[in-house]
Motif scaffolding. Structure first.
Motif, PDB file in Angstrom:
ATOM      1  N   UNK A 106       0.817  -1.205   0.000  1.00 49.38           N
ATOM      2  CA  UNK A 106       0.000   0.000   0.000  1.00 49.38           C
ATOM      3  C   UNK A 106       0.853   1.258   0.000  1.00 49.38           C
ATOM      4  N   UNK A 107       0.290   2.327  -0.545  1.00 44.45           N
ATOM      5  CA  UNK A 107       0.922   3.638  -0.445  1.00 44.45           C
ATOM      6  C   UNK A 107       0.718   4.162   0.972  1.00 44.45           C
ATOM      7  N   UNK A 108       1.421   5.233   1.299  1.00 46.97           N
ATOM      8  CA  UNK A 108       1.265   5.815   2.639  1.00 46.97           C
ATOM      9  C   UNK A 108      -0.175   6.201   2.907  1.00 46.97           C
ATOM     10  N   UNK A 109      -0.805   6.857   1.943  1.00 45.72           N
ATOM     11  CA  UNK A 109      -2.167   7.341   2.183  1.00 45.72           C
ATOM     12  C   UNK A 109      -3.176   6.200   2.250  1.00 45.72           C
ATOM     13  N   UNK A 110      -2.965   5.148   1.480  1.00 52.17           N
ATOM     14  CA  UNK A 110      -3.855   3.992   1.549  1.00 52.17           C
ATOM     15  C   UNK A 110      -3.739   3.292   2.903  1.00 52.17           C
ATOM     16  N   UNK A 151     -10.575   1.962   2.014  1.00 50.63           N
ATOM     17  CA  UNK A 151     -11.773   2.739   1.715  1.00 50.63           C
ATOM     18  C   UNK A 151     -11.429   4.182   1.358  1.00 50.63           C
ATOM     19  N   UNK A 152     -10.156   4.447   1.092  1.00 49.20           N
ATOM     20  CA  UNK A 152      -9.725   5.793   0.731  1.00 49.20           C
ATOM     21  C   UNK A 152     -10.419   6.244  -0.551  1.00 49.20           C
ATOM     22  N   UNK A 153     -10.953   7.462  -0.513  1.00 54.59           N
ATOM     23  CA  UNK A 153     -11.611   7.994  -1.705  1.00 54.59           C
ATOM     24  C   UNK A 153     -10.880   9.194  -2.286  1.00 54.59           C
ATOM     25  N   UNK A 154     -10.315  10.018  -1.423  1.00 53.81           N
ATOM     26  CA  UNK A 154      -9.632  11.220  -1.880  1.00 53.81           C
ATOM     27  C   UNK A 154      -8.608  11.636  -0.836  1.00 53.81           C
ATOM     28  N   UNK A 155      -7.695  12.504  -1.207  1.00 53.89           N
ATOM     29  CA  UNK A 155      -6.702  12.997  -0.263  1.00 53.89           C
ATOM     30  C   UNK A 155      -6.601  14.525  -0.334  1.00 53.89           C
ATOM     31  N   UNK A 187     -16.382   6.943   1.870  1.00 54.36           N
ATOM     32  CA  UNK A 187     -15.235   6.211   2.382  1.00 54.36           C
ATOM     33  C   UNK A 187     -14.420   7.028   3.353  1.00 54.36           C
ATOM     34  N   UNK A 188     -13.095   6.978   3.180  1.00 53.74           N
ATOM     35  CA  UNK A 188     -12.170   7.715   4.037  1.00 53.74           C
ATOM     36  C   UNK A 188     -11.501   8.854   3.267  1.00 53.74           C
ATOM     37  N   UNK A 189     -11.336   9.958   3.942  1.00 49.44           N
ATOM     38  CA  UNK A 189     -10.647  11.122   3.386  1.00 49.44           C
ATOM     39  C   UNK A 189      -9.234  11.132   3.946  1.00 49.44           C
ATOM     40  N   UNK A 190      -8.246  10.971   3.084  1.00 55.27           N
ATOM     41  CA  UNK A 190      -6.865  10.892   3.508  1.00 55.27           C
ATOM     42  C   UNK A 190      -6.200  12.261   3.587  1.00 55.27           C
ATOM     43  N   UNK A 191      -5.157  12.336   4.412  1.00 56.03           N
ATOM     44  CA  UNK A 191      -4.367  13.551   4.561  1.00 56.03           C
ATOM     45  C   UNK A 191      -2.899  13.220   4.309  1.00 56.03           C
ATOM     46  N   UNK A 219      -8.883  -3.035  -7.578  1.00 59.97           N
ATOM     47  CA  UNK A 219      -9.330  -3.735  -6.373  1.00 59.97           C
ATOM     48  C   UNK A 219      -8.766  -3.090  -5.115  1.00 59.97           C
ATOM     49  N   UNK A 220      -7.562  -2.543  -5.183  1.00 61.62           N
ATOM     50  CA  UNK A 220      -6.911  -1.973  -4.002  1.00 61.62           C
ATOM     51  C   UNK A 220      -7.682  -0.796  -3.424  1.00 61.62           C
ATOM     52  N   UNK A 221      -8.221   0.022  -4.276  1.00 65.30           N
ATOM     53  CA  UNK A 221      -8.890   1.247  -3.826  1.00 65.30           C
ATOM     54  C   UNK A 221     -10.115   1.490  -4.700  1.00 65.30           C
ATOM     55  N   UNK A 222     -11.167   0.716  -4.503  1.00 61.56           N
ATOM     56  CA  UNK A 222     -12.340   0.816  -5.380  1.00 61.56           C
ATOM     57  C   UNK A 222     -12.962   2.212  -5.411  1.00 61.56           C
ATOM     58  N   UNK A 223     -12.931   2.916  -4.296  1.00 58.90           N
ATOM     59  CA  UNK A 223     -13.583   4.217  -4.262  1.00 58.90           C
ATOM     60  C   UNK A 223     -12.779   5.297  -4.972  1.00 58.90           C
ATOM     61  N   UNK A 224     -11.513   5.018  -5.237  1.00 58.49           N
ATOM     62  CA  UNK A 224     -10.692   5.982  -5.954  1.00 58.49           C
ATOM     63  C   UNK A 224     -10.800   5.799  -7.461  1.00 58.49           C
TER      64      UNK A 224
END
Length: 439
Positions: free
Chosen positions: A192-196, A381-385, A405-409, A433-438
């Motif tokens: 995963x990336x940091x934000x994921x 569940x990350x959707x945006x950052x 989903x989740x809002x990343x920072x 599959x990793x980040x469906x909401x993105x």
């Protein structure tokens, strides 16, 4: 960015990180005790007015703690609670920490660094740390516990002094650095990336305890599970656990545009609240709305739900009790629409239903959740950052329930996509599959 943070971001070896000085202060999203009455008499408590971004002093590190260079974090609803000083100001929590002695007293400050999720690099370890080392990539499990409390060793959530890190403690994850006890650390999933990675711990762990753990609803194969807020942070992880466990997930969302998002995260069926006449707060005629909801669930599944996954609170709790089947379970955490719930107790007692209170997750439950994420069986569940500089805007989005989903920072990470150390697994799982909401 200071030299230590820059080196951590660039993947410098431990020896180099240890040579660099820890800065005397750092950038952090925080609230101020002097603002506690800023919203007095106001209806719209806009969190952008109370959330401050600025430099705060670096705390001393306790023997059982690590200092993390935070690459990414995320917004949880408890940041909204902190920023609105409701239902109570979080500053009294910090004063309670001070009663625990020297190390607890560090938390009692006129500012409160927020954030209950984080992913980053360990840049310092306390003198008593043996399992973790400088340079390790970690995520933070969000339950702060007292290891000297015997109850903690049976279940970390049952300790009398259990707290939500970054909400009831200081030095949280919405910052360039964070101070974390070692009993909250888990290895960062390498694919995963940091934000994921930062988006997962609080919501995924909470949903796991609610549904899968022996301390929660004990979901089994074939269970029909009603999930409120199925396109939000908790709901999107709940849907995945239901799917993985062989259950049937029926999600409820707040608008038509969220239906597809809930389906993408694992719901078998999705109900728009507007279809059943549920808008705004608690319905004036809960029985009528409950009958419409029950009819929609039976149309989709042929049955009433075995389990109701409840976290919305006042607006939905009476409906949850009403629609749950005879002998079924309502498992509840949090109450984003209000803590005082009204329901017709006849539907609880005469139909032998159960209400289970659930809160956070202990470290073992968090580790089991992290393993599923590491295996690619549960996805982010990350959707945006947003960058840290725009964290107040991100919190406002969550406050108004305009997110999915989740809002990343992004804290120290200057852009998305960094932090992957297992690209082979990432490719095997696939970006979609990793980040469906993105996607």
């Amino acid at each position: 960015m200071d030299s230590l943070a820059e080196a951590a971001l660039q993947g410098a070896p431990a020896a180099e990180l240890q040579k660099l000085s820890v800065p005397s202060d750092y950038m952090a999203l925080h609230t101020r005790a002097e603002d506690a009455n800023i919203f007095s008499g106001e209806t719209d408590k806009d969190v952008r007015r109370s959330l401050r971004l600025g430099r705060v002093p670096m705390p001393e590190l306790a023997p059982d703690e690590v200092l993390i260079a935070v690459m990414a974090s995320s917004i949880n609803y408890n940041t909204v609670w902190s920023a609105t000083f409701e239902p109570v100001s979080t500053f009294p929590f910090l004063k309670q920490m001070a009663r625990r002695g020297y190390w607890g007293a560090r938390h009692d400050l006129p500012h409160h660094v927020l954030g209950s999720d984080a992913a980053g690099v360990i840049v310092r370890v306390g003198s008593g740390v043996s399992r973790w080392k400088v340079g390790d990539h970690v995520v933070v499990a969000t339950t702060h516990v007292d290891n000297e409390d015997p109850a903690t060793h049976g279940d970390g959530m049952m300790g009398a002094d259990q707290r939500a890190w970054g909400f009831e403690t200081n030095f949280g994850g919405l910052a360039h650095y964070s101070v974390v006890p070692t009993n909250q650390l888990l290895p960062k999933p390498a694919h995963l990336t940091w934000e994921e990675a930062a988006a997962n711990p609080l919501c995924a762990g909470t949903a796991y305890r609610m549904l899968v753990s022996e301390r929660g609803a004990r979901m089994k194969q074939g269970d029909v599970v009603l999930i409120w807020g199925a396109a939000g942070g908790l709901g999107t992880y709940a849907a995945q656990f239901v799917r993985n466990g062989g259950g049937i997930a029926v999600g409820v969302v707040g608008s038509p545009d969220k239906v597809g998002h809930a389906l993408a995260m694992g719901c078998d069926h999705v109900i728009d609240r507007q279809e059943i006449g549920l808008t705004g707060g608690a319905p004036s005629d809960p029985a009528a709305v409950g009958k419409r909801l029950g009819k929609a669930i039976r149309k989709a599944t042929g049955e009433d739900p075995h389990i109701v996954f409840e976290h919305v609170g006042r607006a939905t709790f009476g409906l949850s009790v009403f629609v749950c089947r005879r002998g079924g379970t309502i498992v509840t955490c949090g109450s984003s629409t209000g803590y005082r719930h009204e329901f017709d107790n006849r539907y609880l007692w005469m139909r032998l239903k159960r209400v289970i209170g659930s809160h956070g997750a202990n470290l073992q439950e968090q580790a089991e959740t992290n393993r599923l994420i590491d295996l690619g069986r549960v996805n982010t569940a990350l959707s945006t950052t947003f960058p840290l500089a725009q964290a107040p805007e991100a919190a406002r989005l969550v406050q108004r329930n305009e997110h999915i989903g989740k809002v990343g920072i992004l804290a120290l990470a200057p852009k998305e996509g960094l932090g992957v150390t297992d690209p082979v697994l990432r490719e095997r799982i696939g970006e979609q599959a990793l980040a469906p909401l993105r996607n």
